[in-house]
Design an enzyme around this catalytic site. Structure first.
Site, PDB file in Angstrom:
ATOM      1  N   VAL A  81       0.833  -1.200   0.000  1.00 33.53           N
ATOM      2  CA  VAL A  81       0.000   0.000   0.000  1.00 33.53           C
ATOM      3  C   VAL A  81       0.869   1.252   0.000  1.00 33.53           C
ATOM      4  O   VAL A  81       1.901   1.305   0.656  1.00 33.53           O
ATOM      5  CB  VAL A  81      -0.986   0.014   1.189  1.00 33.53           C
ATOM      6  CG1 VAL A  81      -0.256   0.166   2.524  1.00 33.53           C
ATOM      7  CG2 VAL A  81      -2.025   1.131   1.043  1.00 33.53           C
ATOM      8  N   LYS A  82       0.419   2.212  -0.783  1.00 34.91           N
ATOM      9  CA  LYS A  82       1.104   3.505  -0.912  1.00 34.91           C
ATOM     10  C   LYS A  82       0.210   4.543  -0.256  1.00 34.91           C
ATOM     11  O   LYS A  82      -0.948   4.713  -0.666  1.00 34.91           O
ATOM     12  CB  LYS A  82       1.264   3.799  -2.411  1.00 34.91           C
ATOM     13  CG  LYS A  82       1.774   5.166  -2.818  1.00 34.91           C
ATOM     14  CD  LYS A  82       1.811   5.260  -4.366  1.00 34.91           C
ATOM     15  CE  LYS A  82       2.560   6.468  -4.879  1.00 34.91           C
ATOM     16  NZ  LYS A  82       1.720   7.587  -5.301  1.00 34.91           N
TER      17      LYS A  82
END
Lengths: 265, 265, 265, 265, 265
Positions: free
Chosen positions: E176-177
């Site tokens: 996840v960013k």
């Protein structure tokens, strides 16, 4: 549009399509005062008249009544249609696929497009699917081209009807049914916009014999290739007489006077 | 509409469909005061009565209870249905496919259409898919035709019910269930609009024995081919007596008086 | 609803489902003050307790953590779920197909339905697809039945919860999870509406040991077949003690007092 | 964007696409005063001019008229398109699939994107489907990139046109057609944003010969790889003269003066 | 989330993803003042730097430019994306399927989710389809988790970013960013919520070398597994120097001071 030289819904390049989807579109109101007209058999019987090149009905009517007429009547299944009970921007559900229409004997299909409706995008895409399916069966797609909706003031204005025929040509109809735009010139303009694609006049609500024949004649003179007619046939007391007269007008190049005389036989 | 001469949901051309989808449509309110009515087994037991040609339920009820009755009851799965908890234009989700209904034993299916709802377009298209799927299995599609929505003032007006039966014929139902339109003439009009397609009267909320039988009798006299009834059976203290009476009325051509006398046995 | 006599999510006809989808539904707020609860391993460890018949999580948690527990924990994948960050009528996206849930080891699936939401139509149709897919794998579909939306004033009113269990039966759930409707009578009513389909009580937000056990006990007495519980387990300092007590209550028919005493071991 | 070194819609890296979908997009208004322009044959005849690398039309026009020109004209089918009769955020229905376009002879397809419309999400997804389908046939996808909608004040502002070409590169068009952004610098900026992807100038409404050629010349100098033009060809009294002049400008690197002199031959 | 021990987008468990989809998301504005940055080749060249584990671009950029870099750069195709020209609740069209991304060489894909948008339901369902398709190819799905919409006041609040990472874990992202939530503690909280799933910091708009490195360092100390960065690389005059410094920080465990010194080589 593909040229359907041999389609049974044309005879010598002309069509007389007997339309009978009013029970869905308008409801029993159209049968008021003439309860016998509610019986689809009466219309299919009329469909056996030589003048009639096809009978156009919804799927349910075709399933129930066409089996008795499959030798004598050419079936055109109207693929979409709706009641007039609801409100909102014009739209029509697709009630029958092309596959199923062919299964039950259709040699052509009909599809309404309300150009100018805020549902135009959806209707065009449904049209695409049906039209491309017609190509698989090599049957013609007749478009009921009825501009309608929030953005339209006058749905029989000459420019509107000319746009209506052009829409049909552009998106791939094989024949287009439009309302009479009020004058021979306007009809001629609409026919010109349709290019190679045949235009048929929509019959509309019942008017007198002579007035109706004059309109049909004007349309033919303007280049229309026939007629798709409902109430002006089956709401008459003597629909066969009217079919006789239309046969003269459309297929025998008779004048209105000659046709009227013929009808009086 | 296809003619289903041999469908088990008809006997001698007449039907008595016992409907029991109220737990979904109305919720537990319909079982209030008679908690035993909440048990689907009681309705399936009633479905074994000779008078009953089919029991109509939602998928979940069929899965859970039909296996014990598959030898004695004809199953009609109602494909769509909804709770009454939400607001907005009438609509119904499709809770069961035709494939799955057949898997669990259905010999027919039911489908509600709210003609006149702003969701009519969507409902018609879902109907199409189900109807065409019925053709693959050669089972009849019974339409619950209940005009309803923003554009409708009176959902049992004679013209509305006549439009309701016609809609069903046009889009391809094999049988239509409509509310009683208030008079024998109005029912006769509705039956006339349905053409060859059988019309059954919808039972509605519970009324007295005599009043109910009078309405059923009037409908039959008007040409209805039977009844689809729920609360007027299973909300009664003695539902078997009512089924006995309806059997006389529907299948034995008895008068209301004779039927009532029979019920009193 | 199909009877799943042998489903691993039941033991002797009872279930204790440990639910852990709060990270999605409520966000990190539910882990506040106890950061260790954010670690799914802790919940899976609790899932190995004999009392637990299944652990219910979202797909992502199952993919990442279930492989280490597949011998010791029965997996129930919650198919839909949403954050609480947005506004509008209640709805949930479908985050996992039944096919994929089975691929990653699920022996059952869960599905939330917000009956009464203006998205009920859409949710029911998504439920149908998932439920019919469950039939292909012969695994049970557990419905989280939470009436909610514009049209609902009180989502734990007895009539609402009774409608909630009935909805689940009608549309084909195999087990239903509902909130406690406030009294044993109301729970009994809800269980009655569910017919043959097992009802499990939803645990809700954390309350005291005794109060929680009393509610569970009342539900069991009212006919519930167990519990689907999250925060009342994993938010406790000693969740194993609570599982011990629930085991007594649910599977050993112990009284609340006896269970509490057992927990104090 | 894929490099189509050998695509017939380019010659020596340049394109002159003759567009003729105005009958759908604008209606008969565009043919007013020159009724002969309504005949698609006239445009296909112009399409046989050496300067023209492709003729872009809707499916229906292609079906009806292209068969006579398949040896002499490269067909580019415009996949989406709409009438100008309705209101609301800009959008276009997809009137033709790539499969069908190829069936009827297309060597390339066109697709309008209204970046900035509230229907951008839907249009991008339809574009994706068509673009990925083009890859199966190894034909180029030309994007009509026309930012438009509630959020846009000026649809030919330099920044808007530069965004328009970039959008096309990013989502995978093989060539982009944009309006002239008012100055050579702005066009150069737009070409720069398009990277390797060729940009063609959109012809727009009819202007004087010299003014039009100056704009085309400025675009070419700014790096545009040609022109997609409709009304500035077929609305002229001598369209062949204009094609002769454009041929000089685009394919022979002539100056505007030289091209004008050539046109006067 | 599946553990991708061997995925090329990680090196020793860390990632530095060079993102370059700004031409679509922000338009040419992001290239203003540095026109060379509009050329995707410059970014792909930077992608050959040892520090970079993947370059993330839209499909169109990948098609046009990746073929020259397939030996030297790992491709991550961003599946969805939109312009910033329109208004309304945040949403993104899906511009590329996983199948097609793999066809053009992707070893991973990216997908934006606007948790909290009124389009969350739709976006989650599109994510599901892409994520499950990734499983068929055994490639990781990186989620750009950007809570946004009517219901959100502050899209970088610690609780929001912590919810953002949790959402990604729950619905099945593999990495996840997220934006930096303002403090090391908040980042640590967000990393904790992500469980086993790696978190990478989103680079954001360009800031000074030192400030940027301090933020990256704080994120790494808080448990982040690297960085997905665009403008803080390619908007710099000497992007290679920044990549050198980031390599020290991320892969060599250097301090900010040491990294800065290294950059000064």
């Amino acid at each position: 549009m593909l040229p359907f030289a041999d389609s049974p819904i044309k005879r010598n390049g002309k069509s007389l399509i007997l339309a009978y989807d009013h029970g869905l579109e308008h409801g029993p109101a159209d049968f008021k005062g003439m309860p016998e007209t509610a019986d689809p058999e009466r219309t299919f019987e009329l469909g056996t008249h030589d003048a009639v090149t096809a009978v156009a009905v919804q799927k349910g009517i075709a399933e129930a009544y066409y089996p008795s007429y499959e030798d004598d009547v050419n079936l055109l299944v109207k693929l979409n249609g709706t009641s007039n009970l609801w409100m909102g921007e014009p739209n029509q559900p697709v009630n029958c696929t092309v596959d199923y229409a062919v299964d039950i004997g259709a040699v052509g299909v009909g599809f309404t497009i309300y150009g100018g409706s805020n549902h135009e995008v959806e209707m065009f895409e449904e049209f695409r699917e049906a039209q491309q399916s017609c190509r698989d069966y090599d049957i013609p797609m007749v478009m009921w081209s009825y501009p309608r909706g929030q953005g339209l003031k006058n749905d029989t204005a000459p420019d509107t009807i000319a746009y209506a025929t052009r829409l049909a040509l552009e998106i791939g109809a094989d024949m287009v049914k439009v309302k009479y735009p009020g004058s021979p010139d306007a009809m001629s303009h609409a026919v010109n916009m349709a290019g190679k694609m045949p235009v048929v006049m929509s019959g509309g609500s019942k008017i007198s014999d002579e007035e109706f024949l004059q309109t049909v004649s004007a349309s033919l003179d303007a280049g229309a290739k026939g007629l798709a007619v409902g109430r002006n046939i089956w709401q008459r007391d003597n629909p066969i007489e009217m079919l006789d007269m239309l046969e003269q007008l459309i297929f025998e190049d008779a004048s209105v006077e000659a046709a009227l005389a013929h009808g009086g036989d």
